[in-house]
Motif scaffolding. Structure first.
Motif, mmCIF file in Angstrom:
data_model
loop_
_atom_site.group_PDB
_atom_site.id
_atom_site.type_symbol
_atom_site.label_atom_id
_atom_site.label_comp_id
_atom_site.label_asym_id
_atom_site.label_seq_id
_atom_site.Cartn_x
_atom_site.Cartn_y
_atom_site.Cartn_z
ATOM 1 N N LYS A 144 -5.419 -7.667 5.522
ATOM 2 C CA LYS A 144 -4.217 -6.749 4.816
ATOM 3 C C LYS A 144 -4.677 -6.172 3.559
ATOM 4 N N SER A 145 -6.355 -6.609 3.593
ATOM 5 C CA SER A 145 -7.188 -5.617 2.409
ATOM 6 C C SER A 145 -7.553 -3.929 3.139
ATOM 7 N N ASN A 151 -0.487 3.115 8.216
ATOM 8 C CA ASN A 151 0.500 3.125 8.456
ATOM 9 C C ASN A 151 0.402 2.332 9.250
ATOM 10 N N ILE A 152 -0.132 0.971 8.712
ATOM 11 C CA ILE A 152 0.559 -0.223 9.773
ATOM 12 C C ILE A 152 2.302 -0.852 10.271
ATOM 13 N N LEU A 176 2.487 -9.997 2.159
ATOM 14 C CA LEU A 176 1.773 -8.908 3.251
ATOM 15 C C LEU A 176 3.578 -7.655 2.897
ATOM 16 N N LYS A 177 2.592 -6.568 3.417
ATOM 17 C CA LYS A 177 2.879 -5.499 3.809
ATOM 18 C C LYS A 177 3.897 -4.880 5.699
ATOM 19 N N PHE A 178 3.996 -5.777 5.819
ATOM 20 C CA PHE A 178 3.841 -5.086 7.865
ATOM 21 C C PHE A 178 4.527 -6.820 7.946
ATOM 22 N N PRO A 179 5.491 -6.978 9.070
ATOM 23 C CA PRO A 179 5.990 -7.949 9.593
ATOM 24 C C PRO A 179 4.878 -8.537 10.810
#
Length: 689
Positions: A144-145, A151-152, A176-179
């Motif tokens: 995460k960090s 752009n993940i 989290l900003k991604f699956p």
């Protein structure tokens, strides 16, 4: 592409540059009598060349900027995290094949980055299956960090879902900003198994005193059977019991209080006798080591006169075989304080007894001190001692109860004791705020009429090499009486008293030279020791070298020299083999030679082998809460298809603006030289010198 000027009124300056270049060129070639031999066309060509070169020079002086906008495409990042722990070692070849498949399939459309995780998270993606712990939570936090503002597109998580270090990874999914697309490996079948999940106990115990052992036991598919639990000390049995198993998924919490019968490092082994149908018996054993001290410790209690709080403390301490108390009233101090392990000051200094000489003598010593602060404490004098706690001066008092802080780490109290004492009668505390030093920790805060405050009621720590403790309130005797009225015994109050006394009386810095280290290491731990050297003014120094010799139980000897860090010493030996070790450290300060001896143990760490049942539920939960999908290792193809079909994973485009000063453009420089060169050539060719 745009041209801009870093000037206000830039348009006027450009107009002036045009007029100046035009005027100079016109005067030079059309008003100069030396150019009468030139035809009008020749004059026009030369004037234009001079006009262009002068205009460039004038524009250079105005510092124009060339603004260029560049479009950049950023492929989405596909992070792949592979479990590298012992529990998935049989699948290392499968992981390698899966990694190759992912790379081949997504290399053109994604920036594929591989990670491996176990005790630590690493970006190399190398898989060995040798990590002895699994920390899924730390892996999620690291990724995460690492991918903030990047752009993940997605994370592919491959593992068995078993974490035995750190926090539950599900706690971190909300941010989290991604699956997360999880792939499960391992066997989820519930098998017959008896396991020791965890053991909690003290690091230090005293000879002929009892110490607690708390065991979490798990029994699977063993319903209606009887488990046999044995505990050994150095190979000799000290405890045995039978445990009925009432279901196929049975959890037991067992408490034992054996007596410490030998001094030194004592090895204990907890063992559940194996069942015939068990496939994994490595989790039937658990080993730990505690340090048993033998010295009988003396506690000095000082007060203006008899007080029920001191009576309550003395009654609890009397049940500890390794302690004896001595009560002194007034200012009559013993000749030497070095024979005492702890000094308890009851409401001293007080209004009737400033006790300046007494306090000075105590402060000059290195003996740990416990302050009982009450309505009679002279707070102005107490605050001048500067021992880590200050209480605002006031003649008023208020009734306060205790709210225990779960973050306190210097010693542990059972939850039952903390919950019970929180309901005990209030203490009478000075009215006013408290201020504690960062070197102290709050054991409990003051609660006033069921409202928790930030004021301390109990605090402990190490101040300038001396352990100190504070109880801000009078009436401890009521707690002991309340315990007996409700429970028929004094166990809760005794636990609190015993933990406080044992913590404070265990001296860590009683000499000028001290080596600090835990008595027990896991085999995966780096063996780290620190040392402190004090001069006669009790100031930290680290000018001389500190050397140490470490000897194993197999008689292997290792020699090291400590590193210097700030005013301290530090040594990191790295990993050593499991076993018992002794050491002797030495240093020289002036004409004084100091030595420090000690011992520690290193035990095997097989926590990864204690649970072989894969937890696909955790992996499914991680995927579901982040908008991803879960698949087993046999069906991972459908998961890769889902990633390809995820329309939210896109190529990002952003613009990059480049600003360049004209004077740094080589093209314009060569253009200027070319214009001047052509003008010079035609002047020579047409006979103008």
């Amino acid at each position: 592409m745009e041209i801009s000027f870093d000037h206000s009124y830039s348009g006027i300056w450009v107009l002036l540059a045009l007029l100046a270049a035009s005027g100079i060129s016109f005067l030079l070639y059309f008003k100069n009598k030396e150019n009468v031999s030139l035809s009008p066309i020749q004059k026009g060509v030369l004037a234009f060349l001079r006009f262009a070169s002068l205009l460039l020079v004038f524009l250079f002086l105005l510092s124009p900027l060339m603004r260029k906008v560049k479009k950049i495409k950023q492929l989405p990042i596909l992070a792949v995290a592979l479990d590298n722990s012992l529990s998935v070692k049989p699948y290392t070849q499968t992981f390698e094949q899966l990694s190759k498949t992912i790379k081949d399939r997504f290399a053109d459309d994604y920036q594929v980055e591989f990670w491996s995780f176990g005790e630590k998270t690493q970006s190399n993606g190398l898989i060995s299956g040798n990590e002895r712990r699994s920390d899924y939570g730390q892996m999620i936090k690291t990724l995460k960090s690492n991918y903030i503002n990047k752009n993940i597109g997605a994370l592919i998580l491959v593992g068995d879902g078993i974490y035995n270090q750190g926090q539950n990874p599900v706690n971190f999914t909300s941010s989290l900003k991604f699956p997360v697309y999880s792939i499960g490996v391992g066997d989820t079948t519930l098998q017959a198994d008896a396991a020791i999940r965890s053991v909690k106990t003290n690091k230090v115990a005293f000879l002929k005193n009892k110490f607690p052992i708390e065991m979490e036991l798990k029994f699977s598919k063993l319903k209606n059977k009887m488990a046999y639990l044995d505990i050994e000390n150095n190979g000799k049995p000290v405890y045995s019991s039978t445990i009925p198993i009432v279901s196929d998924d049975d959890f037991k919490l067992e408490f034992v209080n054996p007596e410490a019968t030998q001094t030194g490092l004592q090895h204990y082994k907890i063992h559940i006798r194996p069942f015939g149908e068990e496939l994994n018996v490595k989790n039937n054993d658990y080993e730990f080591v505690i340090q048993v001290l033998e010295n009988k410790q003396r506690i000095l209690m000082l007060s203006d006169g008899p007080h029920p709080d001191l009576g309550a403390l003395r009654s609890s301490i009397s049940e500890l075989q390794n302690y004896e108390t001595e009560l002194v009233t007034g200012n009559d101090l013993p000749d030497s304080l070095r024979k005492y392990s702890l000094i308890v000051l009851n409401q001293l200094p007080s209004v009737k007894n400033v006790a300046s000489k007494l306090l000075l003598k105590i402060k000059e010593s290195r003996v740990p001190v416990l302050f009982l602060i009450g309505p009679n404490t002279l707070l102005e004098q107490f605050n001048t001692l500067d021992l880590g706690l200050k209480v605002a001066s006031s003649t008023n008092t208020e009734e306060v109860q205790a709210v225990f802080d779960d973050n306190f780490s210097l010693f542990t109290l059972s939850n039952e004791t903390k919950e019970f004492l929180a309901t005990a009668p209030p203490l009478l505390s000075p009215f006013g705020n408290t201020e504690i030093s960062p070197v102290l920790q709050n054991l409990a805060y003051q609660s006033i009429k069921n409202i928790r405050t930030s004021k301390s009621i109990m605090a402990f720590g190490n101040d300038k090499g001396r352990k100190v403790g504070f109880v801000v309130g009078e009436g401890l005797w009521r707690w002991r009486l309340f315990d007996f009225q409700n429970n028929g015994d004094h166990e809760a109050f005794n636990e609190l008293t015993n933990k406080i006394v044992q913590y404070l009386s265990l001296k860590e810095n009683e000499d000028n030279f001290n080596v600090n280290y835990p008595a027990l290491f896991q085999e995966t731990d780096n063996i780290e020791l620190t040392a402190e050297l004090y001069n006669d003014s009790y100031e930290l120094v680290n000018a001389p070298d500190v050397n140490i010799r470490i000897k194993s139980d197999s008689l292997k000897e290792f020699a090291y020299t400590f590193d210097r860090i700030d005013n301290y010493y530090h040594l990191n030996v790295g990993n050593l083999q499991p076993g018992d070790y002794t050491f002797e450290a030495e240093t020289q300060l002036g004409n004084q030679h100091f030595t420090e001896k000690g011992s520690f143990s290193i035990v095997k760490n097989e926590i990864e082998l204690q649970n072989n049942q894969a937890d696909f539920g955790l992996l499914y939960q991680l995927a579901q809460q982040t908008g991803g999908k879960f698949a087993s290792i046999d069906n991972y193809g459908t998961l890769l298809d889902a990633i390809n079909n995820n329309k939210q994973i896109t190529v990002q485009q952003h613009q990059q603006t480049l600003l360049t000063e004209w004077i740094n453009l080589k093209t314009l420089f060569f253009l200027l030289v070319l214009l001047l060169g052509i003008e010079w050539f035609f002047r020579k060719y047409w006979g103008i010198y």
